[in-house]
Design a protein around this motif. Structure first.
Motif, mmCIF file in Angstrom:
data_model
loop_
_atom_site.group_PDB
_atom_site.id
_atom_site.type_symbol
_atom_site.label_atom_id
_atom_site.label_comp_id
_atom_site.label_asym_id
_atom_site.label_seq_id
_atom_site.Cartn_x
_atom_site.Cartn_y
_atom_site.Cartn_z
ATOM 1 N N ALA A 140 0.830 -1.205 0.000
ATOM 2 C CA ALA A 140 0.000 0.000 0.000
ATOM 3 C C ALA A 140 0.866 1.257 0.000
ATOM 4 C CB ALA A 140 -0.926 -0.012 1.216
ATOM 5 N N GLU A 232 -6.358 -12.571 3.415
ATOM 6 C CA GLU A 232 -6.062 -11.622 4.502
ATOM 7 C C GLU A 232 -5.126 -10.519 4.023
ATOM 8 O OE1 GLU A 232 -4.344 -13.303 8.097
ATOM 9 O OE2 GLU A 232 -6.235 -14.391 8.395
ATOM 10 N N ASP A 235 -7.096 -8.117 1.843
ATOM 11 C CA ASP A 235 -7.982 -7.231 2.623
ATOM 12 C C ASP A 235 -7.170 -6.149 3.319
ATOM 13 O OD1 ASP A 235 -10.108 -8.680 1.834
ATOM 14 O OD2 ASP A 235 -10.304 -9.851 3.688
ATOM 15 N N ALA A 236 -6.017 -6.549 3.884
ATOM 16 C CA ALA A 236 -5.187 -5.575 4.608
ATOM 17 C C ALA A 236 -4.631 -4.525 3.650
ATOM 18 C CB ALA A 236 -4.049 -6.292 5.327
ATOM 19 N N ARG A 238 -6.114 -3.440 0.943
ATOM 20 C CA ARG A 238 -7.204 -2.517 0.608
ATOM 21 C C ARG A 238 -7.455 -1.541 1.747
ATOM 22 N NH1 ARG A 238 -11.268 -5.580 -3.192
ATOM 23 N NH2 ARG A 238 -12.687 -4.123 -2.223
ATOM 24 N N GLU A 239 -7.389 -2.068 2.965
ATOM 25 C CA GLU A 239 -7.620 -1.192 4.121
ATOM 26 C C GLU A 239 -6.530 -0.112 4.202
ATOM 27 O OE1 GLU A 239 -7.433 -3.089 7.927
ATOM 28 O OE2 GLU A 239 -8.029 -1.239 8.957
ATOM 29 N N ALA A 240 -5.276 -0.542 4.020
ATOM 30 C CA ALA A 240 -4.163 0.423 4.107
ATOM 31 C C ALA A 240 -4.258 1.467 2.990
ATOM 32 C CB ALA A 240 -2.833 -0.305 4.051
ATOM 33 N N GLU A 242 -6.946 2.588 1.729
ATOM 34 C CA GLU A 242 -7.981 3.546 2.130
ATOM 35 C C GLU A 242 -7.427 4.545 3.143
ATOM 36 O OE1 GLU A 242 -11.373 1.083 3.081
ATOM 37 O OE2 GLU A 242 -11.532 0.588 0.933
ATOM 38 N N ILE A 243 -6.677 4.032 4.131
ATOM 39 C CA ILE A 243 -6.118 4.933 5.142
ATOM 40 C C ILE A 243 -5.155 5.936 4.492
ATOM 41 C CG2 ILE A 243 -4.643 5.080 7.212
ATOM 42 C CD1 ILE A 243 -5.776 2.290 7.969
ATOM 43 N N ARG A 245 -5.429 7.082 1.704
ATOM 44 C CA ARG A 245 -6.228 7.898 0.780
ATOM 45 C C ARG A 245 -5.807 7.714 -0.677
ATOM 46 N NH1 ARG A 245 -6.193 12.938 4.515
ATOM 47 N NH2 ARG A 245 -7.728 12.288 6.057
#
Ligand code: AMP
Length: 416
Positions: A140, A232, A235-236, A238-240, A242-243, A245
């Protein structure tokens, strides 16, 4: 007349100035993420690419500039830089050094491809590699870094597409599902696809032949087949993102042209590019170092094409260069001009002057053809008084200025 090799180009000013600006932005942005530059040789042992990129890939089967040197060793002009970086990291045990875990490169690459707009035989890549960390946050952050860089240089309409190609545990399950799905429509696929379906089925998803697309669109989504650890990781990631931006779109059938990817793969396209809209691509390659004889060591990287990046940038407005042409004419003025040029440059101005006498009229003509903004006229009178005539070529205005004022004004123009 001897002309440049097909698919290669000469770069001259002002175009080369755009390249330099992009390279400067790369150095600046990557430095803020703790990346340092690595420069590896253009020539590498052919074996490196066969093992590192994969012997079934287009690059290795059709596109390499490979030759035997005078001692009969098979050498290849690098078609990409990740394998070379990986080789250097293994050879110099850079994986043991936390300082060398984040590397970037800028340089020419060579592929024997059919030249067309946005595709060359010598092209240039900027790329980054992170070694030694398998965590999804690395993926990310490295994607965020390249997006920040694209923002800094002003790329139009960049879009990130992400996927996971799984790992050696779950990929075979996906590959069988893919083969099963496409087996029924094999007779509609192009020759390359039919061959790849047997030798390297994932490559089929890379096919750009329009008549194959409707069948490839029916291929299963990779993300439905990921094992727990790969899911996993995805998913992690994608989350990172998003954080951090970084906007992205999932592209469940995205694969990359090289064999070494595991888990994350991604591409960035630009709305400013036509058919060849891929600006950059990359992903995770946790098995690469081992494949070329190194230790088990995670890796993540991307490479972007400089030529395509420049095509995706707005053309700069045509304006005069913020430079000064120092014209001198009359007995004894050459020495005064040399000294004035020295002082103006020391203050930060960009100064060009001739070293062969010519009239002011012919000097002004040359300055106009050079497209510079300013001309300083230094005649016998100016040399005597220490006040110089400054002419703004954009507006035609003229001033008489002393050395100090002149230096300050001309230096400000170039942002010194
Ligand atoms: P690849 O190394 O194939 O993943 O390519 C990474 C990026 O390099 C692509 O997205 C393009 O921007 C650029 N690229 C690849 N091949 C060429 C080429 N022959 N000419 C110009 N750019 C290229």
């Amino acid at each position: 007349m001897i002309t440049a090799v097909k698919g290669t180009q000469d770069l001259v000013f002002p175009e080369v100035g755009r390249w330099q600006a992009v390279e400067r932005a790369a150095h600046e942005t990557f430095a803020r993420y703790g990346f340092t530059e690595i420069r590896t040789p253009v020539l590498e042992p052919t074996e490196l690419f066969v093992r590192g990129i994969g012997d079934e890939t287009d690059i290795v089967t059709k596109e390499m500039y490979t030759f035997q040197d005078r001692k009969g060793r098979s050498l290849t002009m690098r078609p990409e830089n990740t394998a070379g970086v990986a080789r250097a990291v293994v050879e110099h045990r850079l994986y043991e050094s936390p300082l060398h875990g984040r590397l970037y490169y800028i340089g020419p690459q060579f592929r024997y491809e059919r030249p067309q707009k946005g595709r060359y035989r010598q092209f240039h890549q900027i790329g980054a590699e992170v070694l030694g960390d398998p965590a999804p946050g690395v993926d990310a952050e490295t994607i965020a870094m390249v997006m920040e860089f694209l923002g800094a240089v002003g790329v139009m309409g960049p879009a990130v597409q992400v996927n996971s190609v799984g790992c050696p545990n779950c990929r075979p399950i996906y590959v069988s599902a893919l083969k099963e799905e496409l087996a029924g429509s094999a007779q509609h696929l192009c020759g390359d696809c039919r061959r790849r379906l047997e030798t390297n089925p994932l490559r089929v998803l890379d096919c750009k032949v329009p008549t194959c697309q409707p069948y490839l669109d029916k291929a299963p989504s990779f993300t439905d087949f990921l094992c727990e650890a790969c899911a996993e990781h995805h998913d992690a990631l994608r989350e990172a993102l998003e954080i951090l931006r970084v906007p992205f779109v999932p592209r469940p059938r995205l694969v990359r042209g090289l064999d070494y990817y595991t888990r994350t793969v991604f591409e960035v396209t630009s709305s400013a590019l036509g058919a060849q809209d891929a600006l950059l691509g990359g992903g995770r390659y946790d098995g690469l170092l081992e494949q070329i004889g190194g230790p088990a060591c995670a890796g993540f990287g991307w490479a972007l094409g400089m030529e395509r990046l420049l095509m995706a940038l707005p053309q700069p407005a045509a304006s005069r260069l913020p430079w000064t042409y120092l014209a001198w004419a009359g007995g004894g003025t050459y020495r005064a001009a040399l000294a004035l040029a020295r002082d103006l440059r020391a203050a930060g101005a960009v100064v060009v002057m001739e070293h062969t006498a010519r009239s002011f009229k012919s000097g002004l003509k040359r300055a106009d053809r050079m497209n510079v903004r300013y001309v300083v006229l230094l005649g016998e009178e100016e040399a005597g008084s220490g006040r110089f005539t400054l002419k703004d070529m954009a507006t035609g205005e003229q001033w008489a200025l002393g050395r100090e004022e002149l230096s300050r004004h001309l230096a400000e123009e170039v942002g010194a």
